[in-house]
Design an enzyme around this catalytic site. Structure first.
Site, short mmCIF file in Angstrom:
data_model
loop_
_atom_site.label_atom_id
_atom_site.label_comp_id
_atom_site.label_asym_id
_atom_site.label_seq_id
_atom_site.Cartn_x
_atom_site.Cartn_y
_atom_site.Cartn_z
N ASP A 1 15.29 46.17 -33.30
CA ASP A 1 14.62 46.51 -34.55
C ASP A 1 13.19 45.93 -34.60
OD1 ASP A 1 14.79 47.49 -37.39
OD2 ASP A 1 14.43 45.35 -37.79
N GLU B 1 12.40 49.59 -31.26
CA GLU B 1 11.70 50.25 -32.37
C GLU B 1 10.35 49.56 -32.44
OE1 GLU B 1 11.69 51.01 -37.17
OE2 GLU B 1 12.45 49.14 -36.36
#
Lengths: 585, 585
Positions: A245, A282
């Protein structure tokens, strides 16, 4: 049956192991801030007293059956008997990913009930499922990005044993598992890590909380905490890939970035377990260094999300141009993305008020390193009302988005329910038990959208249980023709992708895009295959190469060849042409 | 004779040009936040009113004759007639640098008086002078790192015209100029940049002030401000190299780092002006990426300072092991530095409480990319009393430090006065005119050393003019034999370095180091040449290869060959041996 219990607490002068109902044991200081004790009996629920404060849960707890503020429960991942031991893994090159959130994928919201839906995913043809974070968080339900115990599996999902069963079931059906993991911040409640050591960077923060200490004093062990966690999923739970993330929020000034260190250790584990293990970032950086091999000066990750594809497709279909969509207005943005990967490759980003990104070396980089989608949890859930494309676009436009994603040059990712145009929204929901935090979260959400001009009443209250319940997929709507037809179209797209090598060709130069006057249509050529799209509401004749019409939307009669070089396309339509001499296998 | 005046003030709604004694002129808004006005008469002293506030000096002011709070004065660098137009530049590979501070190099403390000392530098044999920052700062004297107008030359040094004369004079004597430039923060007084635009990063700081905005909204123009400044020194003032202060404090998350952008633009300018232009970073990162070519994934800088060399030499000679010296205690640290460049190449740094650095690729990297010294402005001036090695070590030990620096594998840099063992300290001095800032600076300095156990009375008051005056070199001490002898030794070392190719061999594997028992001696082999060092106070027989004794300290008779494989070395001594068959040219 003695058990060794260890914990890192470098600044403590006294650490005790607390055993549920069995008092506490003094722990012995070991080198480098570790504490250790050997317990004669089997340990079940336990915690630690640090300099008399606590008990706090184990930072490396695998299971929190009483929530993140309660004691930890021992869990031995070695006990599980894997049913599909022959699983040899799966590479992301050429694959399709399906993103899902355990809590809203099924009415039960558990790992076991998710496993019951694998037939659907096998029939759809996806290669990986990607789970939103499953680590332990405070409350009963939320997206998962406010976890505080990264080693534990949320008990509401079934805990660690259910997680093993889920991965095993996926492997049994030929599906790999991508786990979304968050290493850039900790949630606002239940984070006891600072009681144990310098896990946080006091000087830096990001929109979600304090940064994690990756380069300050004591950070060696914090990096170890992260890397051991990543390896845990891959080794103990046999996960095939991690989705990291928001790596742009990892503040790391070291000469070897955490991501590179993680790539090296993952590579070593892969060699040891003899399965491909994949790292997907990400990233908001548009920086090819992340996915450049270490030998070439990169961080050596396998792939990264590329939001530019989403934005370009979204703007082309919806016409929305607010916020970060502004720069993607002309269809040439989509052409650039399809041909070169990043739209922002050093170009001006009006949303950021500065130039942004760097070009991909399209001669060398394989296209599958970019993971793209036309919808995902963030792009849906971060809208005020969490509305999906299906509530804004007609079915033909949904089919266009699907075709560009699935037959385009990158690694496609679908968001659960997208494949049938689910009518359910996917909204921002939380379940903070603390009243203050609950109120602040709701007020913050509403204020954020009020600043953008939204009526506060149009923004669902994240703490309202109805917001969560509204976001749960309604599988019975699959019996309605509208949804069933779209699902069938998705299946056929995925079959085409698997059948024709053109669609998984990893070379950037295998894709070229032609745009029509006034951005009314586009043709995406993938080698000798073509995806012909009419974005306008009018019937158009589009210059299209020869080829066999394999698939179109609306249904088959609507798209017709008018000459050897043109097809007639109704308003909002898509057609897939493949080399006519090619016989499907 | 009209002149165009421009300034960037993107948030202003009104900007006026103020002309000294001639009122003000409204400026016209141009695209991208620039303002412009054409003035019919010749502009001398001027400033800007921003939304009625001011007048403030020009952010790109070349000259501040009335100080940093006063009006700016126009300066046209094109007016100067260069005397040494034939200068073709100088590469840092193989060169020696001499660091000096204009304010304390001579009693006058000006660029012109510094130019009067060039005979000394030519006789010494250095290739570059490196000037501590000369940009405009508040007050009459300080080190230069608290500049606020990066484009201006401090008027007390003679202003921009004197700077051109100085560079020209250096070139006339065959000496290149390195300019130290600071882009990581601005000084505490006289920084009006925030009145004009988003120059600062509101969210990040470093020990010296707020960070500069390199990646937030509006940062394109801030980066341009920095890069244009760098190019100004290289182009308008014909500087040969820049020393970039503390690049680890440049907070830049962009996919293309500011340093890489600067390297690309410097390379382009170099091609245009047909002179080598060099970028040297001061970096605390021990990250080879900085000096790795862009094609190989690096930032493409030419060289970087390496403090590890300093620390290893300092500890070997002084025995000091406090603070960051702790890890350098055994002589093997110096061996590692000489053979592999970085001591902290991923090793544990107790000072930082974590592992630090990354290995240099010694197969590919040339050794000259590391700039090293045994003394510099920081390592001297940041000691409580600003004491040089000459006040701690005996002359033989100074000779050892010099030989390891000058004949070692890296790019040597001397600090002004080091070459004669100057008796003057080089202390931390400031001249803040503002009482509050003056008191805070002095109190902060004393408190910093009090925390380390220093008696406050032993820490010179930085605001006391005597602290500054005490730091000025006393050139007359060169008439004393002790100083003259050391200077002669430095000269001979530099001559040897120029005479024997071994000493400028850029390959890491041309250097090997042997250490004696109990770290009493070391032999640094540079190809077929050797530097033999007795670090102990006792006479020792040291295994040394055959070779011609070229130079030693103490004087010639003290070091004697006792066999074909050994020399007898008195306590604290150094000898340079070269291949005996080699005839000096």
């Amino acid at each position: 049956m003695a058990e060794l219990v260890r914990v890192w607490a470098p600044a403590a002068s006294r650490v005790e192991l607390v055993l549920d109902g069995a008092g506490s044991r003094a722990m012995r200081a070991e080198p480098e801030g570790w504490w250790c004790v050997c317990v004669e009996d089997r340990v079940t629920d336990y915690g630690f007293l640090v300099d008399g404060a606590g008990p706090f849960p184990d930072p490396r707890s695998r299971w929190q059956p009483k929530g993140v503020h309660g004691l930890s429960r021992r869990f031995d991942p070695e006990h599980y008997q894997w049913q599909h031991d022959a699983w040899t893994g799966r590479r992301v090159a050429g694959a399709i990913i399906y993103e899902l959130h355990i809590g809203t994928f099924t009415p039960d919201g558990t790992l076991d009930s998710a496993a019951d839906k694998l037939d659907h995913l096998v029939a759809l043809g996806v290669d990986f499922v990607e789970l939103l974070p499953v680590n332990a968080f405070n409350g009963t339900h939320n997206w998962g990005y406010d976890g505080v115990l990264w080693y534990a599996v949320h008990d509401g999902y079934g805990g660690p044993a259910a997680y093993q069963r889920f991965v095993d079931a996926c492997h049994g059906r030929g599906i790999g598992v991508v786990q979304d993991v968050v290493y850039n911040h900790l949630g606002p409640s239940g984070n006891y890590l600072p009681k144990f050591g310098p896990y946080l960077n006091e000087d830096a923060g990001n929109p979600w909380g304090q940064s994690v200490n990756l380069d300050g004093p004591g950070s060696d062990e914090v990096r170890r905490y992260i890397i051991d966690n990543a390896l845990m999923w891959l080794r103990d739970y046999r996960v095939d890939a991690l989705r990291l993330d928001a790596v742009h929020a990892l503040t790391d000034s070291r000469a070897t970035h955490l991501l590179e260190e993680l790539a090296v250790e993952t590579e070593a584990l892969s060699a040891s377990v003899q399965r491909p293990l994949t790292l997907i970032a990400e990233s908001d950086l548009n920086d090819p260094r992340l996915i450049t091999p270490i030998e070439a000066g990169g961080f050596g990750l396998d792939a990264q999300w590329s939001d530019d594809f989403h934005h370009a497709v979204h703007v082309a279909l919806t016409g929305e141009t607010s916020g970060y969509y502004a720069d993607f207005e002309p269809l040439s943005a989509l052409k650039k993305v399809l041909e070169r990967g990043f739209f922002h490759d050093g170009s001006y980003s009006s949303f950021r008020g500065r130039h942004h990104g760097r070009p991909i070396d399209t001669e060398r980089m394989p296209t599958w390193r970019l993971v793209v989608n036309s919808q995902n949890h963030d792009q849906i859930g971060n809208r005020a009302a969490g509305d999906r494309l299906s509530s804004i676009l007609d079915d033909a436009q949904l089919a266009i988005a699907a075709a560009l994603t699935i037959l385009g040059p990158f690694t496609p990712m679908l968001f659960m329910g997208e494949e049938w145009g689910a009518s359910t929204p996917w909204q921002f929901f939380t379940s903070h038990p603390e009243v203050d935090l609950a109120e602040a979260t709701a007020a913050g959400r509403i204020a954020e959208f009020a600043r953008m001009g939204w009526d506060p009443d149009a923004v669902p209250d994240p703490q309202d249980p109805a917001t969560f319940e509204r976001s749960i997929l309604q599988w019975d709507e699959l019996s309605e023709p509208r949804h069933a037809d779209l699902l069938e179209f998705y299946r056929e797209l995925i079959q085409l992708r698997h059948r024709f090598d053109e669609f998984t060709d990893p070379r950037f130069d295998s894709t070229t895009v032609e745009l029509g006057d006034q951005d009314q249509w586009l043709v995406m050529r993938r080698g000798a295959a073509s995806i012909v799209v009419n974005l306008s509401a009018d019937t158009l004749e589009v210059a299209a190469p020869r080829g066999q019409l394999q698939l179109c939307w609306p249904d088959n009669g609507s798209v017709t060849r008018v000459s050897s070089t043109a097809v007639r396309m109704p308003g909002h339509s898509i057609a897939v042409l493949t080399p006519s001499e090619r016989t499907p296998q």
